[in-house]
Design a protein around this motif. Sequence first.
Motif, short mmCIF file in Angstrom:
data_model
loop_
_atom_site.label_atom_id
_atom_site.label_comp_id
_atom_site.label_asym_id
_atom_site.label_seq_id
_atom_site.Cartn_x
_atom_site.Cartn_y
_atom_site.Cartn_z
N PRO A 3 12.57 3.95 -24.49
CA PRO A 3 13.17 4.37 -23.61
C PRO A 3 12.25 6.05 -23.64
O PRO A 3 13.47 6.71 -23.90
CB PRO A 3 14.87 5.09 -24.28
N THR A 4 12.27 6.22 -22.88
CA THR A 4 11.44 7.30 -22.95
C THR A 4 11.80 8.64 -22.19
O THR A 4 11.95 9.66 -23.03
CB THR A 4 9.53 7.32 -22.11
N ILE A 5 12.41 8.20 -21.13
CA ILE A 5 13.46 9.69 -20.50
C ILE A 5 14.98 10.46 -21.64
O ILE A 5 14.36 11.05 -22.36
CB ILE A 5 14.12 9.56 -19.39
N THR A 6 14.75 9.07 -22.28
CA THR A 6 16.10 9.48 -23.27
C THR A 6 15.82 10.11 -24.91
O THR A 6 16.15 11.13 -25.10
CB THR A 6 17.18 8.39 -24.31
N LEU A 64 23.29 8.25 -22.03
CA LEU A 64 22.42 8.74 -21.64
C LEU A 64 21.30 6.59 -21.68
O LEU A 64 20.51 6.47 -21.23
CB LEU A 64 21.08 9.93 -22.19
N LEU A 65 21.24 7.02 -23.19
CA LEU A 65 20.62 5.25 -23.73
C LEU A 65 21.16 4.26 -22.70
O LEU A 65 20.02 2.85 -22.68
CB LEU A 65 20.40 5.44 -25.58
N GLU A 68 19.73 4.41 -19.43
CA GLU A 68 18.58 3.63 -19.45
C GLU A 68 17.63 2.54 -19.51
O GLU A 68 17.30 1.70 -18.98
CB GLU A 68 17.68 4.57 -20.36
N ALA A 71 18.46 0.56 -16.99
CA ALA A 71 17.55 0.82 -15.40
C ALA A 71 17.76 1.28 -14.19
O ALA A 71 17.55 1.41 -13.41
CB ALA A 71 16.64 -0.85 -14.57
N PRO A 74 15.11 7.02 -12.63
CA PRO A 74 14.31 7.93 -13.58
C PRO A 74 15.45 9.37 -12.89
O PRO A 74 15.67 10.24 -14.29
CB PRO A 74 13.09 7.54 -13.27
N LEU A 77 18.56 9.17 -14.78
CA LEU A 77 18.59 10.21 -16.19
C LEU A 77 17.79 11.14 -16.43
O LEU A 77 18.31 12.28 -17.36
CB LEU A 77 17.33 9.19 -16.33
N ASN A 78 16.02 11.89 -15.75
CA ASN A 78 16.30 13.06 -15.30
C ASN A 78 17.34 14.14 -16.00
O ASN A 78 17.48 15.41 -16.46
CB ASN A 78 15.80 12.89 -15.04
#
Length: 129
Positions: A3-6, A64-65, A68, A71, A74, A77-78
Amino acid sequence: MMPTITSFYAGLLALLYLALCARVIFYRRSHLISLGDKGDKALLKRMRVQSNCAEYAPIGIVLLLLLEAGAAAPWLLNLLGLMLLLGRLAHAIGMSQTPQIMILRQIGMVLTLLMIGLAALFAVAFAIF
């Protein structure tokens, strides 16, 4: 998948938390206060700034996780991650000053609570629909 954004926002929030921890630790060492606050208002303020971050950031990161993992877009999430990060940063800066910068504390809390509220609503909506 990671989960790159989180991970990005959790990492930045963890670094903020570490900076707040360092402020408490260095103050304690320089004033020889190992336990409690010994009535030192400056130490108490530093401790509360650190604790406040520890109280609010984790629920935001968890939400947030979950989004994410579900799905979520993005951009959403950001937006939520940025709200949480800026909220915690503004609150910490505003509360750390003497005298406090109340507008930064207020903006920080509004951003933080708005992020948690919106993320919670999205999480519930994603779970139902």
